[in-house]
Design a protein around this motif. Structure first.
Motif, PDB file in Angstrom:
ATOM      1  N   ILE A 189     -15.750 -12.073 -12.032  1.00 40.18           N
ATOM      2  CA  ILE A 189     -16.633 -13.022 -11.345  1.00 40.18           C
ATOM      3  C   ILE A 189     -17.870 -12.336 -10.750  1.00 40.18           C
ATOM      4  CG2 ILE A 189     -14.738 -14.576 -10.813  1.00 40.18           C
ATOM      5  CD1 ILE A 189     -14.730 -13.489  -7.952  1.00 40.18           C
ATOM      6  N   GLY A 190     -17.988 -11.012 -10.935  1.00 37.34           N
ATOM      7  CA  GLY A 190     -19.157 -10.296 -10.431  1.00 37.34           C
ATOM      8  C   GLY A 190     -19.235 -10.278  -8.919  1.00 37.34           C
ATOM      9  N   ASP A 191     -18.113  -9.958  -8.252  1.00 40.85           N
ATOM     10  CA  ASP A 191     -18.050  -9.941  -6.792  1.00 40.85           C
ATOM     11  C   ASP A 191     -17.993  -8.496  -6.314  1.00 40.85           C
ATOM     12  OD1 ASP A 191     -17.333 -10.056  -4.099  1.00 40.85           O
ATOM     13  OD2 ASP A 191     -16.049 -11.812  -4.356  1.00 40.85           O
ATOM     14  N   PRO A 192     -19.134  -7.905  -5.894  1.00 45.99           N
ATOM     15  CA  PRO A 192     -19.134  -6.489  -5.521  1.00 45.99           C
ATOM     16  C   PRO A 192     -18.287  -6.185  -4.283  1.00 45.99           C
ATOM     17  CG  PRO A 192     -21.247  -7.497  -4.971  1.00 45.99           C
ATOM     18  CD  PRO A 192     -20.491  -8.493  -5.797  1.00 45.99           C
ATOM     19  N   ALA A 193     -18.218  -7.119  -3.343  1.00 46.46           N
ATOM     20  CA  ALA A 193     -17.413  -6.877  -2.140  1.00 46.46           C
ATOM     21  C   ALA A 193     -15.927  -6.789  -2.491  1.00 46.46           C
ATOM     22  CB  ALA A 193     -17.657  -7.981  -1.113  1.00 46.46           C
ATOM     23  N   LEU A 194     -15.465  -7.697  -3.347  1.00 48.97           N
ATOM     24  CA  LEU A 194     -14.070  -7.666  -3.774  1.00 48.97           C
ATOM     25  C   LEU A 194     -13.794  -6.412  -4.603  1.00 48.97           C
ATOM     26  CD1 LEU A 194     -11.293  -8.997  -4.032  1.00 48.97           C
ATOM     27  CD2 LEU A 194     -12.191 -10.311  -5.987  1.00 48.97           C
ATOM     28  N   GLU A 195     -14.731  -6.045  -5.468  1.00 53.41           N
ATOM     29  CA  GLU A 195     -14.548  -4.844  -6.288  1.00 53.41           C
ATOM     30  C   GLU A 195     -14.470  -3.598  -5.410  1.00 53.41           C
ATOM     31  OE1 GLU A 195     -16.524  -2.610 -10.192  1.00 53.41           O
ATOM     32  OE2 GLU A 195     -17.431  -4.439  -9.392  1.00 53.41           O
ATOM     33  N   ALA A 196     -15.335  -3.525  -4.412  1.00 53.82           N
ATOM     34  CA  ALA A 196     -15.301  -2.381  -3.499  1.00 53.82           C
ATOM     35  C   ALA A 196     -13.973  -2.327  -2.753  1.00 53.82           C
ATOM     36  CB  ALA A 196     -16.462  -2.463  -2.519  1.00 53.82           C
ATOM     37  N   HIS A 197     -13.478  -3.483  -2.340  1.00 51.21           N
ATOM     38  CA  HIS A 197     -12.198  -3.535  -1.632  1.00 51.21           C
ATOM     39  C   HIS A 197     -11.067  -3.041  -2.529  1.00 51.21           C
ATOM     40  CE1 HIS A 197      -9.339  -6.145   1.075  1.00 51.21           C
ATOM     41  NE2 HIS A 197      -9.109  -4.848   1.171  1.00 51.21           N
ATOM     42  N   ALA A 198     -11.074  -3.490  -3.785  1.00 47.00           N
ATOM     43  CA  ALA A 198     -10.020  -3.062  -4.718  1.00 47.00           C
ATOM     44  C   ALA A 198     -10.083  -1.552  -4.956  1.00 47.00           C
ATOM     45  CB  ALA A 198     -10.155  -3.823  -6.035  1.00 47.00           C
ATOM     46  N   PHE A 199     -11.287  -1.016  -5.151  1.00 45.69           N
ATOM     47  CA  PHE A 199     -11.434   0.429  -5.327  1.00 45.69           C
ATOM     48  C   PHE A 199     -11.030   1.187  -4.058  1.00 45.69           C
ATOM     49  CE2 PHE A 199     -14.511   0.136  -9.066  1.00 45.69           C
ATOM     50  CZ  PHE A 199     -13.696   0.858  -9.915  1.00 45.69           C
ATOM     51  N   CYS A 200     -11.359   0.623  -2.908  1.00 42.40           N
ATOM     52  CA  CYS A 200     -11.007   1.249  -1.630  1.00 42.40           C
ATOM     53  C   CYS A 200      -9.494   1.443  -1.527  1.00 42.40           C
ATOM     54  CB  CYS A 200     -11.512   0.384  -0.478  1.00 42.40           C
ATOM     55  SG  CYS A 200     -11.062   0.963   1.173  1.00 42.40           S
ATOM     56  N   ASN A 201      -8.739   0.383  -1.816  1.00 44.76           N
ATOM     57  CA  ASN A 201      -7.289   0.484  -1.723  1.00 44.76           C
ATOM     58  C   ASN A 201      -6.705   1.342  -2.836  1.00 44.76           C
ATOM     59  OD1 ASN A 201      -7.777  -1.528   0.280  1.00 44.76           O
ATOM     60  ND2 ASN A 201      -5.678  -2.223   0.033  1.00 44.76           N
ATOM     61  N   THR A 202      -7.343   1.313  -4.005  1.00 49.27           N
ATOM     62  CA  THR A 202      -6.893   2.172  -5.097  1.00 49.27           C
ATOM     63  C   THR A 202      -7.029   3.638  -4.713  1.00 49.27           C
ATOM     64  OG1 THR A 202      -7.487   0.509  -6.754  1.00 49.27           O
ATOM     65  CG2 THR A 202      -7.282   2.783  -7.518  1.00 49.27           C
ATOM     66  N   ALA A 203      -8.123   3.974  -4.036  1.00 54.18           N
ATOM     67  CA  ALA A 203      -8.319   5.354  -3.582  1.00 54.18           C
ATOM     68  C   ALA A 203      -7.247   5.748  -2.570  1.00 54.18           C
ATOM     69  CB  ALA A 203      -9.713   5.511  -2.976  1.00 54.18           C
ATOM     70  N   PHE A 204      -6.949   4.846  -1.658  1.00 51.03           N
ATOM     71  CA  PHE A 204      -5.934   5.115  -0.640  1.00 51.03           C
ATOM     72  C   PHE A 204      -4.569   5.332  -1.298  1.00 51.03           C
ATOM     73  CE2 PHE A 204      -4.260   3.369   3.703  1.00 51.03           C
ATOM     74  CZ  PHE A 204      -3.897   4.660   4.067  1.00 51.03           C
ATOM     75  N   LEU A 205      -4.243   4.464  -2.259  1.00 52.83           N
ATOM     76  CA  LEU A 205      -2.974   4.582  -2.971  1.00 52.83           C
ATOM     77  C   LEU A 205      -2.891   5.896  -3.740  1.00 52.83           C
ATOM     78  CD1 LEU A 205      -0.294   3.372  -3.999  1.00 52.83           C
ATOM     79  CD2 LEU A 205      -1.616   2.298  -5.843  1.00 52.83           C
ATOM     80  N   ALA A 206      -3.987   6.259  -4.414  1.00 51.00           N
ATOM     81  CA  ALA A 206      -3.989   7.501  -5.183  1.00 51.00           C
ATOM     82  C   ALA A 206      -3.739   8.703  -4.283  1.00 51.00           C
ATOM     83  CB  ALA A 206      -5.319   7.650  -5.922  1.00 51.00           C
ATOM     84  N   ARG A 207      -4.338   8.689  -3.105  1.00 52.87           N
ATOM     85  CA  ARG A 207      -4.091   9.780  -2.158  1.00 52.87           C
ATOM     86  C   ARG A 207      -2.616   9.860  -1.774  1.00 52.87           C
ATOM     87  NH1 ARG A 207      -4.835   9.545   4.155  1.00 52.87           N
ATOM     88  NH2 ARG A 207      -2.821   8.561   3.714  1.00 52.87           N
TER      89      ARG A 207
END
Length: 483
Positions: free
Chosen positions: A277-295
């Motif tokens: 849907i081209g939602d940068p805020a949602l995409e940033a949120h998903a990447f944010c949590n993905t980074a946390f999980l990866a750590r």
């Protein structure tokens, strides 16, 4: 709300954990146990697609009785035992009842021959999906909407959480289940957004463990609403964004309760939704949590890359606080790589961005991110780098600054403080902090915090003679064991 075609003689009850099956797994991880089951299947000519998620669902009580292929494998692995001995319900007690999964279905009823020896296809999905147009599930979206209303109101460990959540969903009458699937409207989008807020609120207060399993129902409903469609683009945008945020919230509950594979799937679903849907805020949120999980999963390089990707897509959002949090996610990755310079640079950016203050562009989900969280995440970085005194200073400040509403975070920061003090050679102070965490665990259910406290107890064990340590260790030992 009753189903349009099937009635049950028993009321809906929350699943009971299968402790017998968990005991049989012993010290093996879910993935290791799943591999042993696959090997046992090959020994008798069966082929089952068992994975860690399946093990988790069995242990959580979601699969009350396995299909016949799994039954043969389990009885081969544990000769002389019955399904009841393995913690399952007798097949006769589940046959004939409407089941959200088809774990009790005999193989001859499988519609797809390719799936004949596996559990339901939903067993390998991040959430249990149903086709609302499937004639075998005529209760369709109306039944699911009622699930959204009741999802957190039926049993489970966090009783206070369930009572606090209240009704979430759509006001639908029983006759609605007889009608065809309707298009979703603005009220549905509002119910979805409210479900996200309530889940976050309860996680802040009570932790993830008592909420994760019940959060699957609103998520199923969210995707059923998307499949139903809508006549207005604005409503469609709200539904997609809401479904993505809900997937992240459910993913976080899985993440915080140690179900990393489930969390990864939910975050990936949210990321796909954001890009669609081209939602940068949602995409940033998903990447944010993905980074946390990866750590947390021991993949620090992935954490760095995901955090950097989040920062790229977040720039158009215009939130300095969001960029600050993403810089902290990057710092956590650098710490995991033992790159002190990279970590310090990312921490400096995070502080500078945070100092710009809040703005109207800050995403709603960032309500948890204040000075306490900044201090807490920095403490984790220094702890990873082995600088215990510095980590303890930041953890102590985080606990002192945290709003009392965020009970779970107070417990987290205090557990971090206890561990840093223990590893820094201050066992008496560590015991005091550990006691505070034990007090908070009466309100909070978080596998993450319990795991941290168990590690602290191991560090303190040789220091039992230090002031307060023996009392802490004895009280910690009396805690119910995690399963």
């Amino acid at each position: 709300m009753a189903s349009s075609t099937v009635t049950s003689s028993q009321p809906n009850r929350p699943p009971r954990p299968n402790l017998a099956f968990r005991h049989l797994r012993g010290q093996r991880s879910p993935a290791e146990f799943a591999a042993a089951i696959r090997r046992a299947a090959l020994e008798i000519g069966e082929q089952v697609s068992c994975d860690a998620r399946y093990i988790g669902r069995v242990e959580a009580g979601e699969i009350r009785c396995p299909n016949y292929a799994y039954e043969r494998v389990f009885l081969h692995m544990f000769p002389g035992r019955t399904l009841t001995d393995l913690g399952f319900a007798p097949r006769s007690s589940v046959r004939g009842r409407r089941a959200r999964d088809t774990e009790d279905a005999p193989l001859t009823h499988t519609t797809n021959p390719a799936d004949a020896t596996s559990e339901t296809s939903g067993a390998c999905e991040p959430y249990e999906t149903k086709n609302p147009y499937d004639p075998h599930h005529p209760h369709d979206i109306y039944e699911e909407s009622d699930v959204l209303r009741r999802a957190f109101m039926t049993g489970g460990g966090a009783t206070v959480a369930a009572a606090s959540l209240g009704p979430v969903g759509l006001a639908l009458d029983a006759a609605a289940a007889q009608r065809p699937v309707r298009r979703a409207g603005a009220s549905d989008a509002g119910a979805l957004e409210d479900a996200v807020r309530r889940i976050r609120l309860l996680d802040d207060r009570h932790g993830a463990d008592g909420l994760y399993r019940r959060a699957a129902a609103p998520l199923r409903t969210a995707y059923a609403l998307l499949d139903a469609g809508t006549t207005r683009q604005t409503t469609a945008d709200r539904l997609y964004s809401g479904a993505g945020e809900l997937a992240i919230s459910v993913g976080w509950l899985a993440h915080d309760s140690g179900r990393f594979d489930d969390a990864r799937s939910h975050y990936a679903e949210a990321l796909a939704t954001a890009r669609m849907i081209g939602d940068p805020a949602l995409e940033a949120h998903a990447f944010c949590n993905t980074a946390f999980l990866a750590r947390d999963a021991g993949r620090p390089r992935e954490a760095v890359r995901a955090a950097q990707a989040a920062q790229r897509v977040a720039r158009p959002v215009g939130s300095a606080r969001l960029m600050s949090l993403l810089a902290l996610r990057e710092a956590g990755g650098w710490a995991g790589l033992a790159d002190r310079v990279g970590c310090e640079q990312a921490l400096a950016r995070a502080q500078a961005l945070f100092d710009r203050g809040p703005s109207d562009d800050d995403p709603e989900w960032m309500s948890f991110y204040g000075e306490a969280e900044l201090e807490g995440l920095e403490a984790q970085c220094w702890s990873t780098l082995g600088d215990w005194p510095r980590a303890a200073r930041h953890a102590r400040r985080a606990a002192e600054l945290q709003d009392p509403h965020f009970t779970r975070n107070i417990a987290l920061y205090t557990a971090e403080l206890a561990d840093d003090l223990a590893r820094g050679g201050r066992p008496d102070e560590a015991a005091v902090a550990g006691m505070r965490v034990l007090d908070l665990l009466e309100e909070v259910q978080s596998s993450r915090i319990q795991t941290m406290l168990a590690a602290t107890a191991r560090v303190l064990s040789p220091h039992r003679r230090a002031s307060g340590v023996s009392a802490f260790l004895d009280r910690h030992a009396s805690l119910p064991r995690m399963v």
